[in-house]
Design a protein around this motif. Structure first.
Motif, PDB file in Angstrom:
ATOM      1  N   ASN A   5       0.835  -1.202   0.000  1.00  0.00           N
ATOM      2  CA  ASN A   5       0.000   0.000   0.000  1.00  0.00           C
ATOM      3  C   ASN A   5       0.867   1.248   0.000  1.00  0.00           C
ATOM      4  O   ASN A   5       0.558   2.220  -0.691  1.00  0.00           O
ATOM      5  CB  ASN A   5      -0.932   0.012   1.212  1.00  0.00           C
ATOM      6  CG  ASN A   5      -2.050  -1.006   1.097  1.00  0.00           C
ATOM      7  OD1 ASN A   5      -2.399  -1.439   0.006  1.00  0.00           O
ATOM      8  ND2 ASN A   5      -2.602  -1.389   2.223  1.00  0.00           N
ATOM      9  N   ASP A   6       1.931   1.240   0.798  1.00  0.00           N
ATOM     10  CA  ASP A   6       2.867   2.365   0.818  1.00  0.00           C
ATOM     11  C   ASP A   6       3.452   2.598  -0.568  1.00  0.00           C
ATOM     12  O   ASP A   6       3.563   3.734  -1.020  1.00  0.00           O
ATOM     13  CB  ASP A   6       3.995   2.119   1.824  1.00  0.00           C
ATOM     14  CG  ASP A   6       3.507   2.093   3.266  1.00  0.00           C
ATOM     15  OD1 ASP A   6       2.404   2.607   3.541  1.00  0.00           O
ATOM     16  OD2 ASP A   6       4.237   1.546   4.112  1.00  0.00           O
ATOM     17  N   LEU A   7       3.812   1.517  -1.239  1.00  0.00           N
ATOM     18  CA  LEU A   7       4.372   1.614  -2.588  1.00  0.00           C
ATOM     19  C   LEU A   7       3.346   2.223  -3.537  1.00  0.00           C
ATOM     20  O   LEU A   7       3.674   3.103  -4.345  1.00  0.00           O
ATOM     21  CB  LEU A   7       4.806   0.236  -3.086  1.00  0.00           C
ATOM     22  CG  LEU A   7       5.431   0.203  -4.472  1.00  0.00           C
ATOM     23  CD1 LEU A   7       6.782   0.921  -4.470  1.00  0.00           C
ATOM     24  CD2 LEU A   7       5.597  -1.238  -4.946  1.00  0.00           C
ATOM     25  N   GLY A   8       2.107   1.805  -3.412  1.00  0.00           N
ATOM     26  CA  GLY A   8       1.045   2.350  -4.261  1.00  0.00           C
ATOM     27  C   GLY A   8       0.831   3.836  -4.040  1.00  0.00           C
ATOM     28  O   GLY A   8       0.702   4.608  -4.992  1.00  0.00           O
ATOM     29  N   PHE A   9       0.806   4.252  -2.780  1.00  0.00           N
ATOM     30  CA  PHE A   9       0.647   5.679  -2.478  1.00  0.00           C
ATOM     31  C   PHE A   9       1.823   6.490  -3.006  1.00  0.00           C
ATOM     32  O   PHE A   9       1.654   7.592  -3.524  1.00  0.00           O
ATOM     33  CB  PHE A   9       0.480   5.905  -0.971  1.00  0.00           C
ATOM     34  CG  PHE A   9      -0.811   5.369  -0.424  1.00  0.00           C
ATOM     35  CD1 PHE A   9      -2.027   5.587  -1.063  1.00  0.00           C
ATOM     36  CD2 PHE A   9      -0.821   4.637   0.748  1.00  0.00           C
ATOM     37  CE1 PHE A   9      -3.216   5.095  -0.554  1.00  0.00           C
ATOM     38  CE2 PHE A   9      -2.009   4.129   1.264  1.00  0.00           C
ATOM     39  CZ  PHE A   9      -3.209   4.357   0.607  1.00  0.00           C
ATOM     40  N   LYS A  10       3.021   5.931  -2.876  1.00  0.00           N
ATOM     41  CA  LYS A  10       4.222   6.603  -3.382  1.00  0.00           C
ATOM     42  C   LYS A  10       4.139   6.755  -4.902  1.00  0.00           C
ATOM     43  O   LYS A  10       4.427   7.820  -5.446  1.00  0.00           O
ATOM     44  CB  LYS A  10       5.463   5.796  -2.985  1.00  0.00           C
ATOM     45  CG  LYS A  10       6.766   6.454  -3.276  1.00  0.00           C
ATOM     46  CD  LYS A  10       7.913   5.604  -2.717  1.00  0.00           C
ATOM     47  CE  LYS A  10       9.258   6.235  -2.966  1.00  0.00           C
ATOM     48  NZ  LYS A  10      10.360   5.413  -2.429  1.00  0.00           N
ATOM     49  N   ILE A  49      -9.397  13.387 -17.981  1.00  0.00           N
ATOM     50  CA  ILE A  49      -8.595  12.180 -18.128  1.00  0.00           C
ATOM     51  C   ILE A  49      -8.683  11.372 -16.839  1.00  0.00           C
ATOM     52  O   ILE A  49      -8.363  11.876 -15.764  1.00  0.00           O
ATOM     53  CB  ILE A  49      -7.119  12.508 -18.455  1.00  0.00           C
ATOM     54  CG1 ILE A  49      -7.027  13.320 -19.747  1.00  0.00           C
ATOM     55  CG2 ILE A  49      -6.302  11.231 -18.576  1.00  0.00           C
ATOM     56  CD1 ILE A  49      -6.771  14.766 -19.551  1.00  0.00           C
ATOM     57  N   PHE A  50      -9.121  10.127 -16.965  1.00  0.00           N
ATOM     58  CA  PHE A  50      -9.219   9.212 -15.839  1.00  0.00           C
ATOM     59  C   PHE A  50      -7.963   8.345 -15.861  1.00  0.00           C
ATOM     60  O   PHE A  50      -7.703   7.662 -16.854  1.00  0.00           O
ATOM     61  CB  PHE A  50     -10.496   8.378 -15.953  1.00  0.00           C
ATOM     62  CG  PHE A  50     -11.729   9.242 -15.909  1.00  0.00           C
ATOM     63  CD1 PHE A  50     -12.324   9.547 -14.694  1.00  0.00           C
ATOM     64  CD2 PHE A  50     -12.270   9.776 -17.069  1.00  0.00           C
ATOM     65  CE1 PHE A  50     -13.447  10.374 -14.644  1.00  0.00           C
ATOM     66  CE2 PHE A  50     -13.387  10.593 -17.036  1.00  0.00           C
ATOM     67  CZ  PHE A  50     -13.968  10.896 -15.809  1.00  0.00           C
ATOM     68  N   VAL A  51      -7.204   8.404 -14.767  1.00  0.00           N
ATOM     69  CA  VAL A  51      -5.867   7.805 -14.751  1.00  0.00           C
ATOM     70  C   VAL A  51      -5.779   6.672 -13.736  1.00  0.00           C
ATOM     71  O   VAL A  51      -6.083   6.858 -12.561  1.00  0.00           O
ATOM     72  CB  VAL A  51      -4.792   8.865 -14.412  1.00  0.00           C
ATOM     73  CG1 VAL A  51      -3.395   8.251 -14.447  1.00  0.00           C
ATOM     74  CG2 VAL A  51      -4.886  10.061 -15.354  1.00  0.00           C
ATOM     75  N   GLU A  52      -5.328   5.520 -14.209  1.00  0.00           N
ATOM     76  CA  GLU A  52      -5.005   4.394 -13.334  1.00  0.00           C
ATOM     77  C   GLU A  52      -3.486   4.380 -13.169  1.00  0.00           C
ATOM     78  O   GLU A  52      -2.741   4.416 -14.150  1.00  0.00           O
ATOM     79  CB  GLU A  52      -5.479   3.076 -13.949  1.00  0.00           C
ATOM     80  CG  GLU A  52      -5.104   1.849 -13.174  1.00  0.00           C
ATOM     81  CD  GLU A  52      -5.779   1.724 -11.807  1.00  0.00           C
ATOM     82  OE1 GLU A  52      -5.376   0.831 -11.047  1.00  0.00           O
ATOM     83  OE2 GLU A  52      -6.701   2.515 -11.493  1.00  0.00           O
ATOM     84  N   VAL A  53      -3.045   4.359 -11.920  1.00  0.00           N
ATOM     85  CA  VAL A  53      -1.612   4.333 -11.620  1.00  0.00           C
ATOM     86  C   VAL A  53      -1.247   2.926 -11.158  1.00  0.00           C
ATOM     87  O   VAL A  53      -1.897   2.377 -10.261  1.00  0.00           O
ATOM     88  CB  VAL A  53      -1.240   5.364 -10.533  1.00  0.00           C
ATOM     89  CG1 VAL A  53       0.257   5.307 -10.232  1.00  0.00           C
ATOM     90  CG2 VAL A  53      -1.654   6.764 -10.955  1.00  0.00           C
ATOM     91  N   LYS A  54      -0.239   2.348 -11.770  1.00  0.00           N
ATOM     92  CA  LYS A  54       0.263   1.034 -11.374  1.00  0.00           C
ATOM     93  C   LYS A  54       1.733   1.169 -11.014  1.00  0.00           C
ATOM     94  O   LYS A  54       2.522   1.692 -11.804  1.00  0.00           O
ATOM     95  CB  LYS A  54       0.101   0.009 -12.497  1.00  0.00           C
ATOM     96  CG  LYS A  54      -1.321  -0.423 -12.726  1.00  0.00           C
ATOM     97  CD  LYS A  54      -1.831  -1.175 -11.524  1.00  0.00           C
ATOM     98  CE  LYS A  54      -3.237  -1.660 -11.706  1.00  0.00           C
ATOM     99  NZ  LYS A  54      -3.798  -2.223 -10.488  1.00  0.00           N
ATOM    100  N   THR A  55       2.077   0.683  -9.833  1.00  0.00           N
ATOM    101  CA  THR A  55       3.442   0.801  -9.331  1.00  0.00           C
ATOM    102  C   THR A  55       3.975  -0.591  -9.006  1.00  0.00           C
ATOM    103  O   THR A  55       3.278  -1.387  -8.373  1.00  0.00           O
ATOM    104  CB  THR A  55       3.476   1.679  -8.072  1.00  0.00           C
ATOM    105  OG1 THR A  55       2.808   2.915  -8.353  1.00  0.00           O
ATOM    106  CG2 THR A  55       4.901   1.965  -7.635  1.00  0.00           C
TER     107      THR A  55
END
Length: 120
Positions: A5-10, A49-55
């Motif tokens: 989760n931390d990685l995702g927030f970052k 623009i709807f943005v999906e972020v993948k980390t």
């Protein structure tokens, strides 16, 4: 909180800063409608623009952007429809993916895929 989760927030913070540097206005973060969440909602050139972020920290199972499933795309479409109705937006929309990939030294690369998909 779990480290993933931390990685995702970052990753989301990095993606937000990246988009703002490119001239995007961030309208919302982690916007939820029903079961769907949209990481970032941005605005540029009269387009929402709807943005999906993948980390990720590895590509052992594929690139980060490979993990935007068809189910996720459909959920984003439902959320987008609600958002544009609430905002009374009459212009264009699109769906982007921003992938953030960290290496072992904690350096990262960003891949911004504009118009990445159009839910069916």
């Amino acid at each position: 909180m779990a480290s993933h989760n931390d990685l995702g927030f970052k990753g989301e913070a990095i993606a937000k800063a990246f988009l703002e540097k490119q001239g995007y206005e961030i309208l919302d973060e982690n916007w939820v409608h029903g079961k769907a969440e949209v990481d970032l909602i941005a605005y540029l050139n009269r387009q929402i623009i709807f943005v999906e972020v993948k980390t990720r920290t590895s590509v052992a199972y594929g690139m980060p952007e490979d993990f935007v499933s068809e189910t996720k795309q459909k959920q984003m479409d439902l959320a987008a429809n609600e958002y544009i109705e609430l905002m009374n937006h009459k212009g264009e929309i699109r769906f982007d993916i921003v992938s953030v990939l960290f290496d072992k030294q904690n350096n990262y690369t960003i891949n911004h895929i504009e118009d990445a998909f159009w839910p069916s």
